[in-house]
Design an enzyme around this catalytic site. Structure first.
Site, mmCIF file in Angstrom:
data_model
loop_
_atom_site.group_PDB
_atom_site.id
_atom_site.type_symbol
_atom_site.label_atom_id
_atom_site.label_comp_id
_atom_site.label_asym_id
_atom_site.label_seq_id
_atom_site.Cartn_x
_atom_site.Cartn_y
_atom_site.Cartn_z
ATOM 1 N N TYR A 94 -32.432 6.382 -17.230
ATOM 2 C CA TYR A 94 -31.399 6.780 -18.199
ATOM 3 C C TYR A 94 -31.066 5.619 -19.147
ATOM 4 C CZ TYR A 94 -26.897 8.794 -19.751
ATOM 5 O OH TYR A 94 -25.854 9.293 -20.494
ATOM 6 N N LYS A 102 -31.502 5.461 -23.201
ATOM 7 C CA LYS A 102 -30.355 5.288 -24.097
ATOM 8 C C LYS A 102 -30.478 4.011 -24.927
ATOM 9 C CE LYS A 102 -28.410 9.111 -23.098
ATOM 10 N NZ LYS A 102 -28.227 10.146 -24.121
HETATM 11 P P1 NAP Z 1 -23.842 17.922 -19.983
HETATM 12 O O1 NAP Z 1 -22.454 18.426 -19.791
HETATM 13 O O2 NAP Z 1 -24.726 17.834 -18.799
HETATM 14 O O3 NAP Z 1 -24.552 18.802 -21.119
HETATM 15 C C1 NAP Z 1 -25.877 18.534 -21.488
HETATM 16 C C2 NAP Z 1 -26.302 19.443 -22.617
HETATM 17 O O4 NAP Z 1 -27.663 19.146 -22.932
HETATM 18 C C3 NAP Z 1 -26.252 20.928 -22.238
HETATM 19 O O5 NAP Z 1 -25.868 21.687 -23.346
HETATM 20 C C4 NAP Z 1 -27.702 21.220 -21.863
HETATM 21 O O6 NAP Z 1 -28.100 22.586 -22.068
HETATM 22 C C5 NAP Z 1 -28.439 20.349 -22.857
HETATM 23 N N1 NAP Z 1 -29.802 20.075 -22.413
HETATM 24 C C6 NAP Z 1 -30.215 19.538 -21.236
HETATM 25 N N2 NAP Z 1 -31.567 19.491 -21.213
HETATM 26 C C7 NAP Z 1 -32.002 20.009 -22.382
HETATM 27 C C8 NAP Z 1 -33.280 20.236 -22.964
HETATM 28 N N3 NAP Z 1 -34.408 19.924 -22.321
HETATM 29 N N4 NAP Z 1 -33.342 20.808 -24.191
HETATM 30 C C9 NAP Z 1 -32.223 21.142 -24.853
HETATM 31 N N5 NAP Z 1 -30.986 20.950 -24.371
HETATM 32 C C10 NAP Z 1 -30.880 20.397 -23.143
HETATM 33 O O7 NAP Z 1 -23.838 16.452 -20.623
HETATM 34 P P2 NAP Z 1 -22.710 15.683 -21.469
HETATM 35 O O8 NAP Z 1 -21.902 14.881 -20.529
HETATM 36 O O9 NAP Z 1 -22.048 16.613 -22.413
HETATM 37 O O10 NAP Z 1 -23.628 14.642 -22.264
HETATM 38 C C11 NAP Z 1 -24.065 14.889 -23.598
HETATM 39 C C12 NAP Z 1 -24.771 13.639 -24.105
HETATM 40 O O11 NAP Z 1 -23.878 12.510 -24.039
HETATM 41 C C13 NAP Z 1 -25.991 13.247 -23.266
HETATM 42 O O12 NAP Z 1 -27.003 12.743 -24.114
HETATM 43 C C14 NAP Z 1 -25.463 12.149 -22.368
HETATM 44 O O13 NAP Z 1 -26.476 11.280 -21.964
HETATM 45 C C15 NAP Z 1 -24.474 11.471 -23.299
HETATM 46 N N6 NAP Z 1 -23.439 10.713 -22.585
HETATM 47 C C16 NAP Z 1 -22.569 11.327 -21.731
HETATM 48 C C17 NAP Z 1 -21.605 10.566 -21.079
HETATM 49 C C18 NAP Z 1 -20.592 11.169 -20.163
HETATM 50 O O14 NAP Z 1 -19.816 10.400 -19.571
HETATM 51 N N7 NAP Z 1 -20.527 12.479 -20.009
HETATM 52 C C19 NAP Z 1 -21.543 9.190 -21.299
HETATM 53 C C20 NAP Z 1 -22.448 8.608 -22.153
HETATM 54 C C21 NAP Z 1 -23.388 9.378 -22.806
HETATM 55 P P3 NAP Z 1 -28.244 23.597 -20.793
HETATM 56 O O15 NAP Z 1 -26.829 23.790 -20.321
HETATM 57 O O16 NAP Z 1 -28.850 24.824 -21.345
HETATM 58 O O17 NAP Z 1 -29.091 22.856 -19.817
#
Ligand code: NAP
Length: 249
Positions: free
Chosen positions: A157, A161
């Site tokens: 990861y 990133k």
């Molecule tokens: P999340 O709740 O797990 O949601 C992930 C999203 O990505 C969902 O809409 C999912 O769609 C979609 N996705 C997963 N695999 C995919 C694929 N192969 N093709 C297209 N869409 C796909 O994650 P989140 O926490 O909102 O995170 C969103 C972004 O922010 C990510 O890049 C994550 O690394 C980054 N981020 C998050 C955090 C945090 O604390 N949450 C911190 C730093 C960075 P489905 O539901 O259809 O699978």
């Protein structure tokens, strides 16, 4: 004041979490929102309805971010459905497959790199010609605090990133002369389904270490995206904004 009136935006991975938060805030600011999901069809269609009720154009597309071919097909469809213009691309789709390096499988390394990093290449390449023709556009890549500082148990990861940051800066250098900006956001600990998977002790440990003493919300990230997507950041490119409650301070 509506900051994105009539702008066309593509957000990858908006069927839940941060992407969904961005879609809602952007629609409130007048943006038309094309967004993707990989398997969560029901919440994606629900979101499409909710966005349309705000008076903007919105459409959910099933598209695997890791596939170059699907990215090209997606952008062609969005151009057809949204009047031939794309103003903003947000590369947000992402996954985790955490493990210590000792136990991490090749498949889990590859899956995270493909969905988190290669997807950014796929989508940026797919919109590039349109943005160049328009001589305008804003690309926003959702990196992570982990991409800046690393994290034990997340080599795949963190590498994905950190790779996004190098990609962001390079695209900013390549496309700046055509008025196309590219920036990254490094969220800290944002409370979504992705972080729900962590155990409570880990979560409390994260919160204790944050100067603002709370996890971030999806709106906190959406507001940072609003800045990068709109003219408010018209003279900002190649930057990484830490939205982390002061975690990296
Ligand atoms: P999340 O709740 O797990 O949601 C992930 C999203 O990505 C969902 O809409 C999912 O769609 C979609 N996705 C997963 N695999 C995919 C694929 N192969 N093709 C297209 N869409 C796909 O994650 P989140 O926490 O909102 O995170 C969103 C972004 O922010 C990510 O890049 C994550 O690394 C980054 N981020 C998050 C955090 C945090 O604390 N949450 C911190 C730093 C960075 P489905 O539901 O259809 O699978």
């Amino acid at each position: 004041m509506k900051l994105l009136q009539d702008k066309n935006v593509i957000i990858t991975g908006a069927s839940r979490g941060i992407g969904m938060g961005i879609a809602k805030v952007f629609a409130d600011h007048g943006a038309n929102v094309a967004f993707t999901y990989s398997s969560s069809e029901a919440p994606a269609l629900e979101l499409e309805k909710e966005l349309k009720a705000k008076g903007v154009n919105a459409k959910a597309y099933k598209s695997n971010a890791a596939s170059f071919k699907e990215a090209e097909e997606l952008v062609a469809k969005v151009l057809e459905d949204f009047g031939g213009r794309i103003d903003v691309l947000i590369n947000n789709a992402g996954i985790t497959k955490d493990n210590l390096l000792m136990r991490m499988s090749e498949a889990d390394f590859d899956a995270v790199i493909d969905i988190n990093l290669k997807s950014v290449f796929n989508m940026t390449k797919a919109v590039q010609r349109t943005l160049l023709k328009q001589r305008s556009g804003s690309i926003i890549n959702m990196s992570s605090v982990v991409g800046v500082k690393g994290n034990a148990g997340q080599t795949n990861y963190a590498a994905s990133k950190a790779g996004m940051i190098g990609f962001t800066k390079s695209v900013a250098l390549e496309l700046g002369s055509r008025n196309i900006r590219c920036n990254a956001i490094a969220p800290g600990f944002i409370e979504t389904e992705m972080t729900d998977k962590l155990d409570e002790k880990t979560v409390q440990g994260w919160r204790d270490g944050i100067p603002l003493k709370r996890g971030g919300s999806t709106e906190d990230i959406a507001n940072a995206c609003l800045f990068f997507a709109s003219d408010l950041s018209g003279y900002v490119t190649g930057q990484v904004l830490n939205v982390d409650g002061g975690m990296l301070t």
